[in-house]
Write a protein that holds these residues in place. Structure first.
Motif, PDB file in Angstrom:
ATOM      1  N   VAL A  37       0.837  -1.198   0.000  1.00  0.00           N
ATOM      2  CA  VAL A  37       0.000   0.000   0.000  1.00  0.00           C
ATOM      3  C   VAL A  37       0.871   1.247   0.000  1.00  0.00           C
ATOM      4  N   ARG A  38       1.894   1.255   0.831  1.00  0.00           N
ATOM      5  CA  ARG A  38       2.802   2.421   0.877  1.00  0.00           C
ATOM      6  C   ARG A  38       3.458   2.649  -0.477  1.00  0.00           C
ATOM      7  N   GLU A  39       3.803   1.562  -1.151  1.00  0.00           N
ATOM      8  CA  GLU A  39       4.459   1.665  -2.448  1.00  0.00           C
ATOM      9  C   GLU A  39       3.474   1.934  -3.586  1.00  0.00           C
ATOM     10  N   GLY A  40       2.184   1.818  -3.292  1.00  0.00           N
ATOM     11  CA  GLY A  40       1.178   1.987  -4.341  1.00  0.00           C
ATOM     12  C   GLY A  40       1.122   0.807  -5.286  1.00  0.00           C
ATOM     13  N   ARG A  41       1.381  -0.406  -4.797  1.00  0.00           N
ATOM     14  CA  ARG A  41       1.494  -1.577  -5.674  1.00  0.00           C
ATOM     15  C   ARG A  41       0.592  -2.732  -5.251  1.00  0.00           C
ATOM     16  N   HIS A  42      -0.422  -2.473  -4.435  1.00  0.00           N
ATOM     17  CA  HIS A  42      -1.296  -3.568  -4.003  1.00  0.00           C
ATOM     18  C   HIS A  42      -2.419  -3.722  -5.017  1.00  0.00           C
ATOM     19  N   GLU A  43      -2.300  -4.710  -5.890  1.00  0.00           N
ATOM     20  CA  GLU A  43      -3.222  -4.850  -7.006  1.00  0.00           C
ATOM     21  C   GLU A  43      -4.558  -5.466  -6.618  1.00  0.00           C
ATOM     22  N   GLN A  44      -4.657  -6.013  -5.400  1.00  0.00           N
ATOM     23  CA  GLN A  44      -5.936  -6.527  -4.903  1.00  0.00           C
ATOM     24  C   GLN A  44      -6.272  -5.824  -3.587  1.00  0.00           C
ATOM     25  N   LEU A  45      -6.271  -4.534  -3.645  1.00  0.00           N
ATOM     26  CA  LEU A  45      -6.425  -3.694  -2.460  1.00  0.00           C
ATOM     27  C   LEU A  45      -7.718  -3.982  -1.715  1.00  0.00           C
ATOM     28  N   TRP A  46      -8.765  -4.327  -2.451  1.00  0.00           N
ATOM     29  CA  TRP A  46     -10.071  -4.560  -1.841  1.00  0.00           C
ATOM     30  C   TRP A  46     -10.083  -5.758  -0.903  1.00  0.00           C
ATOM     31  N   GLN A  47      -9.074  -6.620  -0.998  1.00  0.00           N
ATOM     32  CA  GLN A  47      -9.026  -7.786  -0.124  1.00  0.00           C
ATOM     33  C   GLN A  47      -8.460  -7.468   1.251  1.00  0.00           C
ATOM     34  N   VAL A  48      -7.826  -6.297   1.396  1.00  0.00           N
ATOM     35  CA  VAL A  48      -7.251  -5.945   2.697  1.00  0.00           C
ATOM     36  C   VAL A  48      -7.861  -4.684   3.294  1.00  0.00           C
ATOM     37  N   LEU A  49      -8.261  -3.720   2.470  1.00  0.00           N
ATOM     38  CA  LEU A  49      -8.921  -2.528   2.974  1.00  0.00           C
ATOM     39  C   LEU A  49     -10.437  -2.668   2.816  1.00  0.00           C
ATOM     40  N   GLY A  50     -11.160  -1.768   3.442  1.00  0.00           N
ATOM     41  CA  GLY A  50     -12.615  -1.849   3.403  1.00  0.00           C
ATOM     42  C   GLY A  50     -13.127  -2.784   4.475  1.00  0.00           C
ATOM     43  N   ALA A  51     -14.229  -3.449   4.192  1.00  0.00           N
ATOM     44  CA  ALA A  51     -14.863  -4.382   5.125  1.00  0.00           C
ATOM     45  C   ALA A  51     -14.859  -5.769   4.509  1.00  0.00           C
ATOM     46  N   THR A  84      -8.918  -3.169 -11.698  1.00  0.00           N
ATOM     47  CA  THR A  84      -8.756  -4.616 -11.575  1.00  0.00           C
ATOM     48  C   THR A  84      -9.971  -5.251 -10.910  1.00  0.00           C
ATOM     49  N   TYR A  85     -10.498  -4.580  -9.900  1.00  0.00           N
ATOM     50  CA  TYR A  85     -11.638  -5.088  -9.139  1.00  0.00           C
ATOM     51  C   TYR A  85     -12.840  -5.358 -10.042  1.00  0.00           C
ATOM     52  N   TRP A  86     -13.187  -4.396 -10.892  1.00  0.00           N
ATOM     53  CA  TRP A  86     -14.349  -4.585 -11.763  1.00  0.00           C
ATOM     54  C   TRP A  86     -14.097  -5.684 -12.788  1.00  0.00           C
ATOM     55  N   LEU A  87     -12.884  -5.760 -13.298  1.00  0.00           N
ATOM     56  CA  LEU A  87     -12.566  -6.764 -14.312  1.00  0.00           C
ATOM     57  C   LEU A  87     -12.533  -8.174 -13.725  1.00  0.00           C
ATOM     58  N   GLU A  88     -12.064  -8.309 -12.493  1.00  0.00           N
ATOM     59  CA  GLU A  88     -11.886  -9.635 -11.914  1.00  0.00           C
ATOM     60  C   GLU A  88     -13.077 -10.065 -11.058  1.00  0.00           C
ATOM     61  N   GLU A  89     -13.545  -9.205 -10.192  1.00  0.00           N
ATOM     62  CA  GLU A  89     -14.610  -9.591  -9.277  1.00  0.00           C
ATOM     63  C   GLU A  89     -15.969  -9.670  -9.970  1.00  0.00           C
ATOM     64  N   PHE A  90     -16.179  -8.861 -11.001  1.00  0.00           N
ATOM     65  CA  PHE A  90     -17.473  -8.835 -11.672  1.00  0.00           C
ATOM     66  C   PHE A  90     -17.409  -9.350 -13.107  1.00  0.00           C
ATOM     67  N   HIS A  91     -16.240  -9.873 -13.506  1.00  0.00           N
ATOM     68  CA  HIS A  91     -16.067 -10.468 -14.834  1.00  0.00           C
ATOM     69  C   HIS A  91     -16.356  -9.486 -15.965  1.00  0.00           C
TER      70      HIS A  91
END
Length: 740
Positions: free
Chosen positions: A114-128, A393-400
């Motif tokens: 996250v600090r580096e701006g390189r977390h490509e699946q950010l939704w899996q660690v931030l949010g709820a 990435t989230y829309w492309l992967e999680e929602f196909h």
């Protein structure tokens, strides 16, 4: 010698008061279990409780009230046991779990990325995120909350699970990452929540979760905990998607505003009705105007408040998955509009999220959009860029989703976009290019194409910026396709003219081929062209009712045969007479009129022919796929051109934008033989006048326009005719020789 009774791990009174107020930056250092001399001190914040006990497998241990609702109990031993809390309020006792006995759910590697701006699946660690943990006393189910708020003094979670009082759910700071985290046992999918943030100025502000996967239905603004339980059924589609190049195939796109296609439909209603309709019309894709949550319906979704949440207006995120799944199973691709250029100033959303300009650029000359009254993302900040790249990435992967159409790219590229002198700041080289935004777009495109082969990134970019669809390795922006706004503007401007005047504007209809291969283009007739007083396509055509409908049919044939992919906004497929308005359904009653149904039938047949004719799409992005046959017939308002594909029969198109037919016009042809009249927009079946060529023409060895072959044809008024060569070229020449 008398043994000394264990005492609680000491905490000073000021810290206890801060923890009790939910204002301490690291409540886990006070609350929860802490090993001391001879016992484990368990502290918990339970305001107004009458009694608290710590229950383990070994027994129950009474807690003592310490200060301002903080209780502590001593559990014998030197290791932390699995435990629960037994809490009594007004004579009612319940057993609950303790949020402060769990290790951080955001790991050190995640924090580093996250600090580096390189977390490509950010939704899996931030949010709820709903999580379960095993334990000696049974499985624990709850929700981990994590939010990036680096300038906050304290953060707490409020929701319907704590009566919107967040002191008992204060989050811990995870140091330099700027992330705050808390695991809340017992909080399950469907819970409503917000983050309550203590800013540096001492003010508290309630904020929706930037990475919320669900929201309340607007105008309510809380975030909602979401856990997907959806089982996809589009394996065949997804497997094929990963193996094909979508930019090279046939692509006719139906653009849809979900709220007004047919009002009152849910995602699941749309899954059946929209899929059936698009399948019947023969489009290859649908493009959905933004579905990410947005507070104001009148923004059509282009002012996003929750980038990771499909709007709750039409159902649960899994219902949106069902819509995509149904379209895929019908063989229809799904493109979604994505809006990373700007966001609204609503105080409960992203704006000044932790009391500072966090997501927006702090410099008002860079961070505010003067036209739209919105904030502009700080594209140079790694965490902000990560938020957006991961969102794609989230829309492309999680929602196909099969593609993202990126809105307002030009506004991102230019520092002086919609700004007067003195209202913008040059870049480090003194130029007007937004270097941070350029870098962001390149990263978003490169990441999307790398992670999800077979998808499309499409730019709505209205300037002559070079290399929009060039690869990032060649310093391009890395998009796969770009909307051809020049073609759209020139074409619609030309068609506004009365046919008798079009001869003086002929260059407007031919100019697009000068730059047709400078980028990989989509030809759009979008929602922007049928709103805000511009009128519908029908309304923009001159003439009487018949002429207007004929003009729409001719335009669609011209669009579908011009190099580039096609996009058409809903309602124009049946030549809706009224301008689009998001507050009402399309004018479906128009289909009671056979002439409007004829327009729809013409487009249906056009889509069928288009998909079956590789010459009309295979070389869309290559000059060898197109050849002018007659480009200078300004006096006749007429165009003729050929389309080619390797190993496939060529197609020849004649478009007449004049209000009269052209009888016995000699059409130059690229080769001899028989040419089938595969489509005629003037067919009586479509409501036309029936001027045609009896199904086929035969090329004659008569030179015309420097071509060895030609044929006399009838060209209908305000109409288009498409001819497709039959048989192979050698047999065609032999047949003509035999006839002559």
């Amino acid at each position: 010698m008398t043994a000394v009774a264990p005492s609680p791990v000491p905490v000073d009174a000021d810290t206890l008061r801060s923890v009790a107020a939910g204002a301490y930056y690291d409540p886990h250092t006070v609350l929860g279990p802490h090993v001391g001399d001879g016992a484990v001190t368990v502290r918990t914040l339970r305001p107004l409780a009458d009694r608290v006990a710590v229950v383990t497998a070994e027994g129950s241990f009474e807690a003592q009230h310490e200060l301002d609702g903080i209780w502590y109990a001593l559990v014998p031993g030197a290791t932390v046991p699995d435990y629960r809390l037994e809490v009594t309020y007004a004579g009612i006792t319940s057993v609950v779990d303790d949020p402060y006995r769990f290790l951080p759910t955001v790991q050190e590697l995640d924090r580093h990325l996250v600090r580096e701006g390189r977390h490509e699946q950010l939704w899996q660690v931030l949010g709820a995120n709903v999580r379960t943990y095993p334990g000696q006393l049974g499985e624990v189910r709850g929700t981990s909350f994590a939010v990036w708020a680096p300038n906050a003094r304290a953060v707490r979670v409020i929701g319907d699970f704590n009566h919107w009082q967040g002191a008992t759910h204060a989050m811990r700071s995870l140091g330099a990452s700027g992330i705050w985290e808390l695991y809340a046992p017992g909080v399950d999918a469907g819970a409503r929540y917000k983050f309550e943030i203590l800013a540096a100025d001492g003010s508290w502000r309630q904020k929706a979760d930037p990475l919320a996967k669900g929201t309340e239905v607007p105008p309510a603004t809380a975030s909602v905990v979401v856990e997907t339980t959806y089982s996809w059924s589009d394996e065949a589609w997804m497997t094929a998607r990963a193996q094909r190049d979508p930019h090279a195939g046939p692509m006719s796109v139906y653009e849809v505003h979900l709220g007004s296609w047919r009002q009152g439909l849910s995602y699941r209603d749309l899954a059946h009705q929209l899929t059936e309709y698009v399948l019947e019309l023969g489009f290859t894709h649908v493009e959905l105007m933004p579905v990410a949550e947005h507070p104001f319906g009148g923004s059509w979704g282009y002012q996003v408040s929750s980038y990771y949440a499909p709007t709750a207006r039409f159902g649960h995120p899994d219902d949106f998955r069902y819509l995509v799944d149904c379209l895929h199973r019908a063989g229809i691709g799904v493109i979604v509009d994505w809006v990373p250029a700007h966001f609204p100033k609503d105080e409960w959303a992203l704006a000044h999220f932790d009391g500072t300009a966090l997501y927006e650029h702090p410099d008002p000359l860079l961070g505010e959009h003067p036209d739209w009254g919105t904030y502009v993302f700080n594209f140079g900040r790694p965490e902000v860029r990560n938020f957006l790249v991961a969102n794609a990435t989230y829309w492309l992967e999680e929602f196909h989703v099969d593609g993202l159409r990126v809105d307002a790219v030009a506004s991102m590229l230019y520092l002086d976009y919609s700004r007067q002198p003195g209202q913008w700041r040059p870049n480090e080289h003194g130029g007007r290019e937004n270097l941070d935004a350029i870098s962001f777009l390149q990263e978003a495109n490169a990441t999307a194409y790398r992670r999800t082969p077979g998808i499309m990134m499409i730019a709505e970019e209205s300037t002559a910026w070079p290399g929009v669809t060039a690869p990032t390795s060649a310093q391009g922006l890395g998009f796969g396709l770009k909307w051809n706004m020049g073609w759209m503007n020139d074409t619609l401007r030309y068609l506004r003219e009365e046919p008798i005047n079009r001869r003086y504007h002929h260059h407007e209809i031919t100019f697009s081929m000068v730059y047709a291969y400078s980028e990989h283009f989509v030809l759009p007739i979008s929602h922007d062209e049928v709103v805000h007083g511009k009128g519908s396509l029908y309304g923009r055509m001159p003439g009487d009712h018949w002429q207007k409908l004929a003009g729409v049919r001719a335009l669609l044939a011209y669009q579908w045969t011009h190099p580039g992919k096609q996009l058409l906004f809903m309602g124009q497929e049946f030549a809706q007479q009224g301008e689009w308005a998001e507050s009402r359904s399309l004018d479906w009653q128009a289909l009671d009129d056979p002439s409007h149904r004829g327009v729809m039938q013409s487009l249906r047949d056009l889509n069928v022919l288009y998909r079956q004719t590789p010459a009309l799409w295979e070389l869309d992005h290559a000059p060898e796929g197109f050849e002018w046959l007659a480009s200078d017939e300004a006096g006749l308002n007429l165009l003729a051109y050929a389309r080619y594909a390797p190993g496939a029969p060529p197609a020849v198109v004649v478009v007449n934008f004049a209000g009269v037919p052209h009888e016995s016009w000699r059409l130059p042809l690229p080769r001899g033989g028989t040419w089938r009249e595969a489509y005629n927009s003037d067919s009586e079946a479509y409501g036309g006048s029936g001027v045609g060529n009896l199904g086929a023409i035969v090329a004659q060895p008569v030179e015309h326009y420097a071509r060895d072959w030609s044929a006399t044809v009838r060209v209908p008024p305000l109409g288009a005719v498409i001819f497709v060569a039959e048989g192979d070229e050698a047999s065609q020449v032999e047949a003509v020789d035999a006839v002559s």
